[in-house]
Design an enzyme around this catalytic site. Sequence first.
Site, PDB file in Angstrom:
ATOM      1  N   HIS A 105       0.843  -1.213   0.000  1.00 19.96           N
ATOM      2  CA  HIS A 105       0.000   0.000   0.000  1.00 19.96           C
ATOM      3  C   HIS A 105       0.870   1.251   0.000  1.00 19.96           C
ATOM      4  CE1 HIS A 105      -3.474   2.581   1.349  1.00 19.96           C
ATOM      5  NE2 HIS A 105      -2.462   3.282   1.843  1.00 19.96           N
ATOM      6  N   GLU A 106       1.816   1.318   0.923  1.00 19.99           N
ATOM      7  CA  GLU A 106       2.614   2.555   1.068  1.00 19.99           C
ATOM      8  C   GLU A 106       3.415   2.855  -0.201  1.00 19.99           C
ATOM      9  OE1 GLU A 106       0.758   3.112   4.496  1.00 19.99           O
ATOM     10  OE2 GLU A 106       1.928   4.535   3.307  1.00 19.99           O
TER      11      GLU A 106
ATOM     12  N   HIS B 140       1.684   4.968  -2.650  1.00 24.79           N
ATOM     13  CA  HIS B 140       1.824   6.425  -2.403  1.00 24.79           C
ATOM     14  C   HIS B 140       3.171   6.919  -2.919  1.00 24.79           C
ATOM     15  CE1 HIS B 140      -1.808   6.700  -0.111  1.00 24.79           C
ATOM     16  NE2 HIS B 140      -1.394   5.956   0.886  1.00 24.79           N
TER      17      HIS B 140
ATOM     18  N   HIS C  70      -5.462   7.470  -1.960  1.00 25.63           N
ATOM     19  CA  HIS C  70      -6.321   6.377  -1.495  1.00 25.63           C
ATOM     20  C   HIS C  70      -7.471   6.119  -2.458  1.00 25.63           C
ATOM     21  CE1 HIS C  70      -4.711   6.867   2.824  1.00 25.63           C
ATOM     22  NE2 HIS C  70      -4.068   5.903   2.178  1.00 25.63           N
TER      23      HIS C  70
END
Lengths: 367, 80
Positions: free
Chosen positions: A119-120, A123, A129
């Site tokens: 997930h990170e 970014h 998101h």
Amino acid sequence: FALTPGNPRWERTHLTYRIENYTPDLPRADVDSAIRKAFELWSDVSPLTFTKVFDGQADIMISFVRGDHRDNSPFDGPGGNLAHAFQPGPGIGGDAHFDEDERWTNNFRDYNLYRVAAHELGHSLGLSHSTDIGALMYPNYIFNGDVELAQDDIDGIQAIYGPSQNPTQPTGPQTPQACDSKLTFDAITTIRGEMMFLKDRFYMRTNSFYPEVELNFISVFWPTLPNKLDAAYEVSDRDEVRFFKGNKYWAVQGQDVLRGYPKDIYSSFGFPRTVNHIDAAVSEEDTGKTYFFVANKYWRYDERKRSMDAGYPKMIAHEFPGIGDKIDAVFKKDGFFYFFHGTRQYKFDPRTKRILTLLKANSWFNC
Amino acid sequence: FPASPEIREQDVETVQKYLENYYDLKSDGKQIEKQRNSGLVVEKLKQMQEFFGLKVTGKPDAETLKMMKQPRCGVPDLAR
């Protein structure tokens, strides 16, 4: 999916990363592996490549820190905020920080490092998101056993960097939309007075107190159940729900998966070995009879005697005329059977053996 | 079903902090109680409920509070 406002992106596609320090929660090799696999998820679906470096300033610096770590976004102790990462750019740009006050794991227990890192890094590459609960870029931590990019994540990263160079474009799972008129189901069951609709990795749940359809991963309730189930039914006087996939089935009571499962359908119900999966199943509380639908036939099982009734299988058309000769799912509510095949739903009256109404499969979702 | 209990002080804090962290609610240190009913908090709550597909009420109902208490990524849902 959402791109970070201003659409920050890396101008180079060959990027470097460095793991500045290691959490004591896991062997170093497990941390290396989790981070490497997390990068691979993104490089598999885009032109990006990632090279690990061991000193100096890398594009993406990865570290485990706690509390206020001087980046104007302090962590908050165990739980809550697990990690964060910065959008592409120089210096702190692209860097990912993991809260050392969490317990980092390589399994189901909170919190799986591979899952959070995947997930990170989204970014770090320019994604924000996603509102899609099935996407890795959904803000909340949900770990359903495997870590894979959903189609939503793939669409997002390819919107920034273009497609991968792989000859076959990789795809990912899609999250069902309750009001999609093309929605079909794998299985449907009643459960303690509610209804649960099952599709791929997800359940959809309706109840009269909350009009919004609740959609989440099946693993949120029953982590050991497989995805893409074939059939499910409730034996309400035992407060048990049974889930079928292939020639196996699991039994749950509330959120507990009962011990000793999965079992096989042959020794438990007496199916012949020619049956390798069930299409749909429903149990009648008042008679204790369970109907199993397999292709164009159905069996009737007696829950009280725990044996298959004699004279089965019979043709579906014999007892349930008009619903066709293959069904995906079935449940019983207020004395009526609801049969599902593709996007069609048949409300069937077993007393008169007649179809009362033809409905859309997702008619229960107040669309 | 019991009527939802009057929201507790602690939940007011949860809401305030969550909206500051992830929905760019500006907190000028105003006393939480006053902030709570301000149109700004209601507006931000609606944005959060919209994002998570919850019933958009602008009120911190049980579903909304449950969502706010789930472990998550520290990056805001609404960019500053």
